[in-house]
Design an enzyme around this catalytic site. Structure first.
Site, mmCIF file in Angstrom:
data_model
loop_
_atom_site.group_PDB
_atom_site.id
_atom_site.type_symbol
_atom_site.label_atom_id
_atom_site.label_comp_id
_atom_site.label_asym_id
_atom_site.label_seq_id
_atom_site.Cartn_x
_atom_site.Cartn_y
_atom_site.Cartn_z
ATOM 1 N N ASP A 40 -9.104 8.526 11.157
ATOM 2 C CA ASP A 40 -9.193 8.064 9.766
ATOM 3 C C ASP A 40 -9.644 6.610 9.785
ATOM 4 O OD1 ASP A 40 -9.065 7.881 7.049
ATOM 5 O OD2 ASP A 40 -6.882 7.687 6.944
ATOM 6 N N VAL B 106 4.144 0.986 2.275
ATOM 7 C CA VAL B 106 4.197 -0.281 3.003
ATOM 8 C C VAL B 106 4.625 -1.369 2.028
ATOM 9 C CG1 VAL B 106 2.975 -1.897 4.493
ATOM 10 C CG2 VAL B 106 2.308 0.515 4.471
ATOM 11 N N THR C 96 1.785 9.799 2.943
ATOM 12 C CA THR C 96 2.985 9.877 3.764
ATOM 13 C C THR C 96 3.854 8.632 3.682
ATOM 14 O OG1 THR C 96 1.743 11.217 5.349
ATOM 15 C CG2 THR C 96 3.828 10.299 6.103
ATOM 16 N N LYS D 65 7.238 -0.266 6.915
ATOM 17 C CA LYS D 65 6.638 1.033 6.640
ATOM 18 C C LYS D 65 7.770 2.040 6.469
ATOM 19 C CE LYS D 65 1.951 0.990 8.507
ATOM 20 N NZ LYS D 65 0.977 1.718 9.335
ATOM 21 N N GLY E 100 0.822 -1.198 0.000
ATOM 22 C CA GLY E 100 0.000 0.000 0.000
ATOM 23 C C GLY E 100 0.858 1.250 0.000
ATOM 24 N N SER E 101 0.284 2.356 -0.433
ATOM 25 C CA SER E 101 0.986 3.636 -0.408
ATOM 26 C C SER E 101 -0.034 4.737 -0.182
ATOM 27 C CB SER E 101 1.744 3.871 -1.722
ATOM 28 O OG SER E 101 0.845 3.917 -2.825
#
Length: 492
Positions: free
Chosen positions: A269, A140, A137, A154, A133-134
Site C-alpha cells: 500500500d 492515529v 483498521t 496507534k 489519521g484514521s
C-alpha cells in the site's frame, strides 16, 4: 570499569523487559486461542449452533492472523547459518521455534532491540491533542505525555470498516477487537525487525490489561515517535533541496528494505499518506501492509507488475520465484508518487542531466535499487561540494563589495520562488560566488547577505534584496553589495 558494566547490564535488562512484554502479548494470544479451542470443543452444539459456528469461524481467522506474525519472529537466516533458499519452516517447526527458542533469542540480544522505556504506565495522565489519521483498521492520535513529551498512538479504530464488518460477521465485540488488533501486533513486530533511520521509531506499547492504566482495559496501543504528515502540496512549493531530500530518504529506505533482516520487503500500500517527516527527515510510518514474500511463479507472465499506465514483466527464476519483484514495485511507486513531482522541477542547471538520468532509469525500471541509490548519492556529493558550479566564472564576485561582520536594516525586499521565506527571497547557496550569480540573474537584486544559518546539506542561506537603508553590526553575517550601490559604513 564497573560503572560501564552496570550501564550495559541495565540497558540489556531494559531491552529484555520491553521485548518480553511485546512477545508475551503474542504468546498470550496464542495461549488464549488454545484455551478457546478447548472450551469450544467441549461445548455442546445444542442450544445455539449458529453462535458456535460463528465462534469457530472467528477462531479460524484468529489462527490465520497468527500464522502471518509467527514467521516474522523466526530467527534471522544469518544468525543460524541458513541460506535464503533453505528457510522454509513447517507449521510444527514454527511452533517449536516460537515455544522453545524465542526467549533465548531475546535474552541473547539476537534481535538487537533498543526500545525506549514506554509502556502503559508511560501513558498515565496523557492528553489527547488531535487525531492524525484514521483508516479501515487503525486510529492515529497525537498525545502529550504527563511530562509534555509528544508521541503518536496507534489504536484499533472501533468505528472503522474492519471492526464493523467483523461485528456483522461474528457478533463478538471482544473477539473482533482481538482480530482487528492483529494488524497492530504485526506492525509492532515489523517495526522491531526493520529498524532504520527512515522508519518511524517504535517507542513502546501498551497491552491495555483489563482494569489497567493508560489505555482502556482490553485495548492495545502502539507508541511511536511523533511525526508530521507528509504534505505533498507544501512540498511542491518547497525549495528543490528539500524536495531532493525527501526523494533521497525514500531511496535509502528502499535500499534497506531490499536487503532487510526479513529479506526483500515490498510496500503493498504505497501512498504518500504512509509517510511522515521528523525534523525534515522522511520516515515510513505504516507497515501493516508490508510483505516479505516474493511471488511464486511458473512462467514469466506470472511476474507481471501492473500499474495504471504501465506494465512490467520480470523473469521467473529457476526456483519458481519472481525475484526482485518487491524491489521493482517499490522503485516504480517511488517514481510515480515522489520523483515525478518532486525531483526535476527547478533542479540546479549543473545537475539536470543527472536528474534526467534518474527519471529515465526509474521510470523504465532499467536500474536496480543499488544503482539508483548510487546515482542519488552522487548528486548529493556534487551539490554539497559545489562541483556542479565549476562553470561559473570566478570573477563574478568582483562586481560586489563585501562587508564582513555586518547586517542590513531598512530592507526593501522582493519575492522569489521557491524561497525559504514567504516575505522575501531567501535561497541556499554553496558560496558567495553562487549567490552573486543568482543576484545577477534577478533584475531586482542589488545586494545579498550570507547569514549564519545552514541547510541540511551544509549550504549557506542567502537573503537577496533590492536595497536597504543602512548597515548594522552582525558578527554572523556578510553583506555583498553591487559596487555601484555601496552605502557608507556607520562609524562604531
Amino acid at each position: 570499569m564497573p560503572g560501564m558494566g552496570n550501564s550495559l547490564r541495565a540497558a540489556a535488562l531494559l531491552a529484555f523487559v520491553v521485548l518480553s512484554i511485546l512477545v508475551s502479548l503474542l504468546i498470550s494470544s496464542v495461549q488464549q486461542f488454545g484455551a478457546r479451542i478447548s472450551r469450544l470443543s467441549n461445548a455442546t452444539i445444542s442450544g445455539d449452533e449458529e453462535l458456535a459456528s460463528l465462534r469457530g469461524a472467528l477462531i479460524y481467522q484468529l489462527k490465520e492472523r497468527r500464522k502471518e506474525i509467527i514467521p516474522l519472529l523466526l530467527p534471522d537466516d544469518d544468525e543460524n547459518g541458513l541460506s535464503g533458499e533453505s528457510r522454509h519452516y513447517s507449521q510444527h517447526d514454527q511452533d517449536s521455534i516460537l515455544d522453545y527458542s524465542l526467549w533465548n533469542e531475546i535474552t541473547l540480544g539476537s534481535r538487537k532491540a533498543h526500545l525506549d522505556q514506554m509502556s502503559c504506565d508511560s501513558l498515565v495522565g496523557m492528553q489527547a491533542v488531535e487525531v492524525l489519521g484514521s483508516g479501515y483498521t487503525k486510529l492515529v492520535v497525537k498525545v502529550n505525555l504527563s511530562e509534555g513529551h509528544p508521541v503518536a498512538l496507534k489504536l484499533v479504530n472501533e468505528k472503522g470498516i474492519d471492526m464493523s464488518k467483523c461485528l456483522e460477521d461474528f457478533k463478538d465485540p471482544q473477539g473482533c477487537r482481538e482480530l482487528v488488533s492483529y494488524k497492530l501486533k504485526k506492525e509492532m513486530v515489523l517495526l522491531q525487525r526493520l529498524q532504520h533511520p527512515n522508519v518511524i521509531k517504535l517507542k513502546g506499547h501498551c497491552a491495555g490489561f483489563q482494569g489497567g492504566r493508560g489505555v482502556e482495559g482490553g485495548r492495545a496501543a502502539v507508541i511511536l515517535e511523533q511525526g508530521n504528515p507528509l504534505q505533498m502540496i507544501q512540498l511542491l512549493q518547497s525549495p528543490w533541496e528539500d524536495r531532493f531530500r525527501v526523494c533521497l530518504d525514500m531511496v535509502r529506505l528502499l535500499h534497506f528494505l531490499s536487503q532487510s533482516p526479513l529479506g526483500s520487503v515490498g510496500l503493498l500500500d504505497f501512498q504518500p499518506r504512509q509517510f511522515v517527516t521528523v525534523s525534515g527527515e522522511l520516515k515510513l510510518t505504516d507497515l501493516d501492509d508490508a510483505s516479505a514474500e516474493e511471488a511464486v511463479c511458473q512462467r514469466d507472465a506470472d511476474c507481471t507488475l501492473q500499474f495504471p499506465h504501465r506494465n512490467f514483466t520480470l523473469p521467473c527464476s529457476s526456483r519458481g520465484v519472481c525475484e526482485g519483484l518487491n524491489e521493482k514495485r517499490n522503485i516504480y511507486n517511488a517514481y510515480r508518487y515522489f520523483f515525478t513531482y518532486l525531483l526535476p522541477h527547478q533542479a540546479p542547471p549543473g545537475l539536470t542531466h543527472l536528474v534526467d538520468h534518474i527519471m529515465n532509469t526509474t521510470g523504465e525500471l532499467k536500474a536496480d535499487i543499488n544503482q539508483t541509490l548510487e546515482a542519488f548519492e552522487h548528486i548529493l556529493l556534487l551539490y554539497k561540494s559545489g562541483l556542479h558550479l565549476d562553470n561559473l566564472p570566478p570573477s563574478i564576485i568582483k562586481d560586489y563589495t563585501v562587508m564582513q561582520g555586518m547586517g542590513t536594516s531598512g530592507n526593501v525586499e522582493y519575492r522569489c520562488w521557491p524561497s525559504y521565506s514567504q516575505q522575501g527571497c531567501v535561497l541556499s547557496v554553496h558560496s558567495a560566488r553562487e549567490a552573486a550569480y543568482i543576484c545577477n540573474s534577478h533584475s531586482q537584486c542589488n545586494s545579498f547577505t550570507l547569514m549564519g544559518q545552514k541547510t541540511w546539506t551544509g549550504r549557506l542561506l542567502a537573503s537577496f534584496r533590492s536595497s536597504f537603508s543602512h548597515l548594522v553590526p552582525d558578527r554572523t553575517s556578510e553583506v555583498y553589495v553591487k559596487k555601484s550601490k555601496v552605502p557608507e559604513v556607520p562609524s562604531l
